[in-house]
Design a protein around this motif. Structure first.
Motif, PDB file in Angstrom:
ATOM      1  N   TYR A 101      13.047 -20.770  36.028  1.00  0.00           N
ATOM      2  CA  TYR A 101      13.692 -19.453  35.962  1.00  0.00           C
ATOM      3  C   TYR A 101      14.977 -19.418  36.761  1.00  0.00           C
ATOM      4  CZ  TYR A 101       8.752 -18.988  35.040  1.00  0.00           C
ATOM      5  OH  TYR A 101       7.482 -19.206  34.583  1.00  0.00           O
ATOM      6  N   LYS A 102      15.856 -18.512  36.358  1.00  0.00           N
ATOM      7  CA  LYS A 102      17.135 -18.377  37.042  1.00  0.00           C
ATOM      8  C   LYS A 102      16.933 -17.624  38.360  1.00  0.00           C
ATOM      9  CE  LYS A 102      21.889 -16.974  36.220  1.00  0.00           C
ATOM     10  NZ  LYS A 102      22.349 -17.994  37.159  1.00  0.00           N
ATOM     11  N   THR A 103      17.752 -18.017  39.347  1.00  0.00           N
ATOM     12  CA  THR A 103      17.646 -17.385  40.664  1.00  0.00           C
ATOM     13  C   THR A 103      18.815 -16.436  40.893  1.00  0.00           C
ATOM     14  OG1 THR A 103      16.564 -19.366  41.526  1.00  0.00           O
ATOM     15  CG2 THR A 103      17.508 -17.862  43.151  1.00  0.00           C
ATOM     16  N   TYR A 104      18.488 -15.252  41.383  1.00  0.00           N
ATOM     17  CA  TYR A 104      19.519 -14.283  41.751  1.00  0.00           C
ATOM     18  C   TYR A 104      19.353 -13.934  43.221  1.00  0.00           C
ATOM     19  CZ  TYR A 104      20.381 -13.561  36.811  1.00  0.00           C
ATOM     20  OH  TYR A 104      20.688 -13.750  35.492  1.00  0.00           O
ATOM     21  N   TYR A 105      20.493 -13.821  43.892  1.00  0.00           N
ATOM     22  CA  TYR A 105      20.501 -13.349  45.277  1.00  0.00           C
ATOM     23  C   TYR A 105      20.845 -11.859  45.248  1.00  0.00           C
ATOM     24  CZ  TYR A 105      22.513 -12.593  49.954  1.00  0.00           C
ATOM     25  OH  TYR A 105      22.827 -12.092  51.183  1.00  0.00           O
ATOM     26  N   LEU A 106      19.977 -11.041  45.824  1.00  0.00           N
ATOM     27  CA  LEU A 106      20.257  -9.607  45.917  1.00  0.00           C
ATOM     28  C   LEU A 106      21.344  -9.405  46.954  1.00  0.00           C
ATOM     29  CD1 LEU A 106      18.497  -8.069  44.023  1.00  0.00           C
ATOM     30  CD2 LEU A 106      16.889  -9.529  45.205  1.00  0.00           C
ATOM     31  N   ARG A 163      23.458 -24.199  44.853  1.00  0.00           N
ATOM     32  CA  ARG A 163      22.417 -23.968  43.848  1.00  0.00           C
ATOM     33  C   ARG A 163      22.902 -23.114  42.686  1.00  0.00           C
ATOM     34  NH1 ARG A 163      17.691 -25.988  45.805  1.00  0.00           N
ATOM     35  NH2 ARG A 163      16.643 -25.213  43.946  1.00  0.00           N
ATOM     36  N   ASN A 164      24.204 -22.770  42.728  1.00  0.00           N
ATOM     37  CA  ASN A 164      24.752 -22.001  41.622  1.00  0.00           C
ATOM     38  C   ASN A 164      24.027 -20.670  41.399  1.00  0.00           C
ATOM     39  OD1 ASN A 164      26.655 -21.915  39.673  1.00  0.00           O
ATOM     40  ND2 ASN A 164      26.100 -23.958  38.890  1.00  0.00           N
ATOM     41  N   ILE A 165      23.873 -19.951  42.478  1.00  0.00           N
ATOM     42  CA  ILE A 165      23.078 -18.715  42.428  1.00  0.00           C
ATOM     43  C   ILE A 165      23.989 -17.512  42.162  1.00  0.00           C
ATOM     44  CG2 ILE A 165      21.647 -17.157  43.839  1.00  0.00           C
ATOM     45  CD1 ILE A 165      20.535 -19.638  45.236  1.00  0.00           C
ATOM     46  N   ASP A 166      23.653 -16.717  41.151  1.00  0.00           N
ATOM     47  CA  ASP A 166      24.395 -15.487  40.881  1.00  0.00           C
ATOM     48  C   ASP A 166      23.871 -14.367  41.773  1.00  0.00           C
ATOM     49  OD1 ASP A 166      26.037 -16.548  39.027  1.00  0.00           O
ATOM     50  OD2 ASP A 166      24.862 -15.900  37.293  1.00  0.00           O
ATOM     51  N   GLU A 167      24.728 -13.342  41.943  1.00  0.00           N
ATOM     52  CA  GLU A 167      24.327 -12.237  42.816  1.00  0.00           C
ATOM     53  C   GLU A 167      24.175 -10.962  42.006  1.00  0.00           C
ATOM     54  OE1 GLU A 167      26.704 -12.167  46.477  1.00  0.00           O
ATOM     55  OE2 GLU A 167      27.364 -14.194  45.991  1.00  0.00           O
TER      56      GLU A 167
END
Ligand code: SAH
Length: 231
Positions: A79-84, A123-127
């Protein structure tokens, strides 16, 4: 089953609002599951340090890249990871719809001043943000996101139509709702709703939705008009 994975320093906050009512029943029915990981379990020194002072000075503490990376790496999934984060794309019904079609999601909750930028880059994390204000941690934001997403999963709400007619679909806000009694104090329910004429009721509701949106949310109204023009 939709898999909600939370990475947090405060696992005891969960499931919170997601452990009641329709959400509890839906998790018993295996429509969704919640996995909560404690970031602190991935600290690597004997004091279980998770944060440190920001380079360049400034107040507060920053979550360490290596601890976060270990936590995400050891629990990696498809699953894709998002940073709040207040910097993120602002969460809305459209994104909720999008997320509800996925098999799962990872939500990283920050605290203090935030997280070391390098873990996001590495980690290429979207916010994603829940709005233009600053919270003390990502946990309440994660609950907001999951609340909006899980109720859209098939089988969670009794009536699938109830999510089709509500606010933000088609960029319109919902019409006013009434229930028994017909007269409360000296206030009556609009006559048309008692008429049994489904066509008239539908028209009245659409009309109300339009004028409410126009009055309360001119920004949404513009989007609604632009969309209608394109169709
Ligand atoms: N110093 C940061 C704010 C940190 S707030 C800044 O100025 O941008 C601490 C944590 O709360 C963040 O790491 C984030 O995970 C969470 N948070 C705060 N506001 C948020 C918002 N509007 N949406 C989502 N998460 C938020």
């Amino acid at each position: 089953m939709f898999s909600a994975n939370i990475f947090t320093l405060y696992p005891e906050i969960f499931p919170g609002a997601l452990g009641h009512g329709i959400y509890q029943r839906a998790s018993e029915k295996k429509i969704w599951e919640l996995n909560v990981k404690n970031i602190r379990d991935y600290a690597y020194d004997k004091h279980a340090t998770v944060d440190d002072k920001p380079f360049g000075g400034g107040s507060g503490m920053v979550l360490k890249a290596e601890v976060l990376n270990e936590c995400l790496e050891k629990n990696s999934n498809d699953y894709k990871t998002y940073y709040l984060s207040p910097r993120g794309k602002v969460f809305n019904q459209e994104l909720a719809n999008e997320f509800s079609k996925l098999k799962g999601i990872n939500l990283l909750c920050g605290h203090f001043e935030g997280v070391d930028q390098r873990v996001l880059d590495h980690r290429n994390i979207d916010e994603i943000s829940v709005g233009d204000y600053v919270l003390s941690g990502g946990e309440s934001a994660a609950v907001v996101v999951l609340d909006a997403v899980i109720r859209l999963l098939p089988g969670v709400l009794g009536n699938e139509n109830s999510t089709k007619e509500e606010s933000f679909n088609n960029h319109l806000l919902e019409y006013p709702q009434y229930t028994q009694p017909r007269k409360w104090r000296d206030l009556e329910v609009p006559e048309v709703l008692l008429s049994g004429n489904h066509g008239e009721i539908k028209d009245w509701r659409l009309n109300q939705s339009q004028s409410i949106t126009q009055r309360l949310r001119p920004d949404l109204w513009t989007k609604h008009c632009n969309k209608s023009n394109k169709n």
